[in-house]
Design a protein around this motif. Sequence first.
Motif, PDB file in Angstrom:
ATOM      1  N   LEU A 192      -2.042  -2.235  -4.353  1.00  0.00           N
ATOM      2  CA  LEU A 192      -3.210  -1.380  -4.153  1.00  0.00           C
ATOM      3  C   LEU A 192      -2.831   0.081  -4.366  1.00  0.00           C
ATOM      4  N   ILE A 193      -3.683   0.819  -5.080  1.00  0.00           N
ATOM      5  CA  ILE A 193      -3.372   2.204  -5.388  1.00  0.00           C
ATOM      6  C   ILE A 193      -4.546   3.141  -5.118  1.00  0.00           C
ATOM      7  N   GLY A 194      -5.805   2.640  -5.224  1.00  0.00           N
ATOM      8  CA  GLY A 194      -6.981   3.489  -5.108  1.00  0.00           C
ATOM      9  C   GLY A 194      -7.269   4.197  -6.424  1.00  0.00           C
ATOM     10  N   TYR A 204      -0.441   4.016  -2.137  1.00  0.00           N
ATOM     11  CA  TYR A 204      -1.887   4.208  -2.079  1.00  0.00           C
ATOM     12  C   TYR A 204      -2.241   5.666  -1.869  1.00  0.00           C
ATOM     13  N   VAL A 248       0.817  -1.219   0.000  1.00  0.00           N
ATOM     14  CA  VAL A 248       0.000   0.000   0.000  1.00  0.00           C
ATOM     15  C   VAL A 248       0.849   1.267   0.000  1.00  0.00           C
ATOM     16  N   LYS A 269      -5.301   5.672   2.983  1.00  0.00           N
ATOM     17  CA  LYS A 269      -4.391   4.556   3.257  1.00  0.00           C
ATOM     18  C   LYS A 269      -4.606   4.019   4.672  1.00  0.00           C
ATOM     19  N   HIS A 318      -9.419   6.186  -2.394  1.00  0.00           N
ATOM     20  CA  HIS A 318     -10.404   5.498  -3.229  1.00  0.00           C
ATOM     21  C   HIS A 318     -11.795   5.893  -2.748  1.00  0.00           C
ATOM     22  N   ASP A 324     -11.524  -2.051  -4.830  1.00  0.00           N
ATOM     23  CA  ASP A 324     -10.545  -0.973  -4.826  1.00  0.00           C
ATOM     24  C   ASP A 324      -9.939  -0.894  -6.221  1.00  0.00           C
TER      25      ASP A 324
END
Length: 637
Positions: A381-383, A300, A297, A308, A303, A365
């Motif tokens: 995961l980035i959003g 991140y 993350v 985060k 989102h 996500d």
Amino acid sequence: MLYRLAAFALTLLLASCGGGGGGSDTPVLDKPPTLRGVAATGAPLVNAQISVVDGQGKAVGTATTHGADGSYSLTLSTSSPAAPLFIQARGMDAAGTMQVLHSTVPTISAAMVGHVTPLTNAVVALSLGTEPAPVFTAAATSTSQLTQMASAAAAAGTFLKTLVKTQVSDLKITDATALDLLADSTFAANKGAHDLLIESVRIDLARSKLNVPVLQIGNKFLAAPTAEVVVELPTAQTELLKATGTPATAITSTLKAATSATTLLGTLSGLDDLGAALNQLIAQGRDVSTLLNSVLVTGYDKHNGRSKADIAGILSTYTTGNRQFGRFQLLGCADDAPTAGNCAKVLVGAVISDSTGAVVDLFSDAVSYNKSATTTNKWNLIGNGKKLAVGVYPLGFLALNADGTASGAVVPNPGIGLQVEVQAQTADPVPGIPATQLLSSATVQLPGGFSIPFGYCNRLLLCVSSTPGATNLIPTGGVGDIAIQRSAVGWIGSADSVRGAKFIASYTISGVAETRNAWLRADVLGEPAATRFPSVDSVSAASPVSAASLQSGTRVINWAAWAAANPDLRLIEIKRVFTPTVGGAPTVLDTSVPLPPRTVATLSTAYTPVGSVTSELWLQAMDAQGRRFHTRYTGKP
């Protein structure tokens, strides 16, 4: 005597030869045959119900798919099933939508394979010339259609592969003729080439303006849910049944094959490594602070307002509950304007299971790919980078009296329109975190050019406003807060009600003006059937919904009968609305909706009115294409 012996010999000969095509292929087996396969929409359909009928419409087997990989296996209940087998899978996918998919095994053998995916569902639809679900339901009286399905299935599979030939090429499937969409013995929902072919296209069954059943296919990673290829099913079936038919004549769209996210498809094979890494973190019992520093993350952003820290909190609750991620399902592109052939941020969904294998949560996500990563996962995961969520959906609304009969006070009933969702508060990513206000007002521009004002109303979503610029509205608690109803607003036209219609939301958040685009996922239904709207079991004149039972907080509601009749719909909202008869803000009490297959909930919070109130029970359901169906029961005083 000689005549009887000749007849007997002829009978044996026909049996050994299989009888020649379709439903007459019934070999003599010394024991019931077996059937296995995988049910998947990219990610496995976990705990889905598999039902099988034979060419005479007789039920010959059931099974439940495995919770980890969507596989199933069963032994048929007879040693002489009539060909073809007709398979149905019913279950919830990783996006939280209910799927009813079909497949077929054209000929009978001792050990058979029958996968069930959106692609096999398209093969069956092409072979039948119509939607498969009604035919499956009436299989006992549809034997001639089942025979045609068996006869056309091979050609339908070949034709379908031409409609997705760009994806086939991008996924390096070198011999498309060898790819058996129905019975590939090596298929698994594991981000292999066959699996990614399923995930890379959006496949829908719909009806044309002339009520002709059509197959719609499009690149899943376009910004808009465009139906790039449209095939009229009856015409396609007619051509497929000919020895030298040309099913391409059934294509009514300009494009004859869907476009593809070429660059993206070359990177997706390792996506499930991210899920495995997240599960490892969870199993190690990491706390929130440790999770915040995880490389998974690191980049991140946000989102739909989720930070985060929120993501770390969610993963921490999974640790506490001993929960694990299922495989990721690709849902589309999070980019506002995806580069041709690519997508930088990919929307994904996954089911979350407990140690018993039961699905207890849904996770969604956005993820991104880092091709230069060498010591960590390439997918993380980035959003989606958005401060809030915006969506527009086709809507239907049904008003019922306390005894379940349609209300005569609402006209038309059912009503139709658009459900506009502009997020106004932070959602509760972790139980116990209170919601905070994100914005105070917005306008939504319709494709027809008209704009509708929305204002803050102390609810999760902004409410439709009759006063432009208003920022402190009193909600109704009902569908009118978020619905642009065709009967109430004269600005909704045909351009606003079709799949792919583009809506533009404008607002100011944290002092910064933003615009967001939202596209309609499906056509607004002109006349939705009353049976599609969610209903409570056992409501009648003798057993009405009473205001007292809604206020008591002890009423148990069950929607099992409705769910069984509508397996492609999922109940997503239960709420009670208590409105003072003298006017003023209503009290809205939400009840958590359990995930399928559970169909029971208790209205556990009591409400004691100060004065006279109108008591209502509201239910909301959605289908696989995002349509929303609302039902309102007005409690009997």
